[in-house]
Design an enzyme around this catalytic site. Sequence first.
Site, PDB file in Angstrom:
ATOM      1  N   HIS A   2      -8.107  -1.431   6.334  1.00  0.00           N
ATOM      2  CA  HIS A   2      -8.378  -2.765   6.885  1.00  0.00           C
ATOM      3  C   HIS A   2      -8.943  -3.638   5.758  1.00  0.00           C
ATOM      4  CE1 HIS A   2      -9.126  -5.613  10.118  1.00  0.00           C
ATOM      5  NE2 HIS A   2     -10.255  -5.903   9.492  1.00  0.00           N
ATOM      6  N   ASN A  45      -6.355   4.522   8.482  1.00  0.00           N
ATOM      7  CA  ASN A  45      -5.887   3.133   8.467  1.00  0.00           C
ATOM      8  C   ASN A  45      -6.675   2.387   7.401  1.00  0.00           C
ATOM      9  OD1 ASN A  45      -4.535   0.737   9.384  1.00  0.00           O
ATOM     10  ND2 ASN A  45      -6.445   0.139  10.393  1.00  0.00           N
ATOM     11  N   ASN A  99       0.844  -1.212   0.000  1.00  0.00           N
ATOM     12  CA  ASN A  99       0.000   0.000   0.000  1.00  0.00           C
ATOM     13  C   ASN A  99       0.873   1.254   0.000  1.00  0.00           C
ATOM     14  OD1 ASN A  99      -3.036  -0.519   0.226  1.00  0.00           O
ATOM     15  ND2 ASN A  99      -2.170  -2.053   1.605  1.00  0.00           N
ATOM     16  N   GLU A 122      -7.638  -2.905  -2.314  1.00  0.00           N
ATOM     17  CA  GLU A 122      -7.043  -2.044  -1.267  1.00  0.00           C
ATOM     18  C   GLU A 122      -6.229  -0.919  -1.887  1.00  0.00           C
ATOM     19  OE1 GLU A 122      -4.850  -3.411   2.119  1.00  0.00           O
ATOM     20  OE2 GLU A 122      -5.814  -5.351   2.024  1.00  0.00           O
ATOM     21  N   LEU A 162       1.284  -2.602  12.628  1.00  0.00           N
ATOM     22  CA  LEU A 162       0.642  -3.540  13.551  1.00  0.00           C
ATOM     23  C   LEU A 162       0.639  -3.119  15.016  1.00  0.00           C
ATOM     24  CD1 LEU A 162       1.920  -6.895  11.980  1.00  0.00           C
ATOM     25  CD2 LEU A 162      -0.279  -5.756  11.654  1.00  0.00           C
ATOM     26  N   LYS A 163       1.227  -1.988  15.328  1.00  0.00           N
ATOM     27  CA  LYS A 163       1.260  -1.573  16.732  1.00  0.00           C
ATOM     28  C   LYS A 163       0.172  -0.529  17.012  1.00  0.00           C
ATOM     29  CE  LYS A 163       4.859  -3.966  18.129  1.00  0.00           C
ATOM     30  NZ  LYS A 163       5.042  -4.876  17.011  1.00  0.00           N
ATOM     31  N   ILE A 218      -1.328   2.837  18.099  1.00  0.00           N
ATOM     32  CA  ILE A 218      -0.823   4.218  18.084  1.00  0.00           C
ATOM     33  C   ILE A 218      -1.134   4.857  19.437  1.00  0.00           C
ATOM     34  CG2 ILE A 218      -1.055   6.482  16.960  1.00  0.00           C
ATOM     35  CD1 ILE A 218       0.175   4.453  15.086  1.00  0.00           C
ATOM     36  N   ASP A 222      -9.490  -0.562  14.949  1.00  0.00           N
ATOM     37  CA  ASP A 222     -10.391  -0.714  13.797  1.00  0.00           C
ATOM     38  C   ASP A 222     -11.794  -0.147  14.026  1.00  0.00           C
ATOM     39  OD1 ASP A 222      -8.354  -2.102  12.439  1.00  0.00           O
ATOM     40  OD2 ASP A 222      -8.989  -4.022  13.272  1.00  0.00           O
TER      41      ASP A 222
HETATM   42  C1  GRF Z   1      -3.060  -4.843   4.148  1.00  0.00           C
HETATM   43  O1  GRF Z   1      -3.869  -5.960   3.894  1.00  0.00           O
HETATM   44  C2  GRF Z   1      -3.797  -3.830   4.993  1.00  0.00           C
HETATM   45  O2  GRF Z   1      -5.165  -3.813   4.773  1.00  0.00           O
HETATM   46  C3  GRF Z   1      -3.526  -4.310   6.391  1.00  0.00           C
HETATM   47  O3  GRF Z   1      -2.209  -4.815   6.357  1.00  0.00           O
HETATM   48  C4  GRF Z   1      -1.881  -5.215   5.033  1.00  0.00           C
HETATM   49  C5  GRF Z   1      -0.644  -4.485   4.647  1.00  0.00           C
HETATM   50  O4  GRF Z   1      -0.156  -4.867   3.387  1.00  0.00           O
HETATM   51  N1  GRF Z   1      -3.754  -3.274   7.348  1.00  0.00           N
HETATM   52  P1  GRF Z   1       1.030  -4.066   2.751  1.00  0.00           P
HETATM   53  O5  GRF Z   1       2.166  -4.050   3.780  1.00  0.00           O
HETATM   54  O6  GRF Z   1       0.542  -2.686   2.434  1.00  0.00           O
HETATM   55  O7  GRF Z   1       1.416  -4.830   1.516  1.00  0.00           O
END
Ligand code: GRF
Length: 206
Positions: A109, A107, A14, A179, A90-91, A93, A150
């Site tokens: 999801h 964010n 992303n 995404e 993943l942490k 904030i 989330d």
């Molecule tokens: C994605 O699926 C996003 O929705 C989630 O973590 C993943 C990250 O993928 N929060 P990347 O590191 O952007 O490839």
Amino acid sequence: MTKIAVFASGRGSNFRTIHQKIKEGYLACEIAVLISDNSKAGSLEFARQNHIPTFTIVPKEYPTSEAFGKLLLQILTDHQVEYVLLAGYLKMIPENVVDHYENRMLNIHPALLPAFGGKGMYGMRVHQAVFDSGDQISGVTVHFVNNEYDAGPILLQKAVDIRHCKSPEEIAEKILTIEHKTYSEAVKILLEKNIQVKGKRVFFDD
Ligand code: GRF
């Protein structure tokens, strides 16, 4: 030029997409800094190759969440960051950062929140749960970050038909493409629209 920060713990697809959309001129902003908690994150490597300043900060090395947050705020202020994008970060904030960037931090999801979200629901765990549920539709949610996992106000959601997906991996692949499109679209809205947040509902003119 508006400056943004990206937070990423992993491969960073992303993040790379946002970077590409800036290069193409679709997004009028600049990635001022990339912050990770994982020194092995692919996103860090990509940032370095593209001359984006990086910081690897491991939250548990700080005595309190507030101390960790103070450091983040210092870095974000030093880089004149107006908006923050979490892209596979993943942490949790820290509250002081969430408060400072209220309605300015997004964010993404990989499901249709509020279903299949919350603490521990990330990556393949989400797609496995969606697969096991038998749902025929999943999707993507881009939301503002608040102090719960989330659960912030939703800026943009896209549904994805997963009826023909034979495994969680197939769902993941299908969702990831959406995404990338959805996050870019959401960031464009964040940069260009007059957004109003009332409770959990987000308003902007199309
Ligand atoms: C994605 O699926 C996003 O929705 C989630 O973590 C993943 C990250 O993928 N929060 P990347 O590191 O952007 O490839």
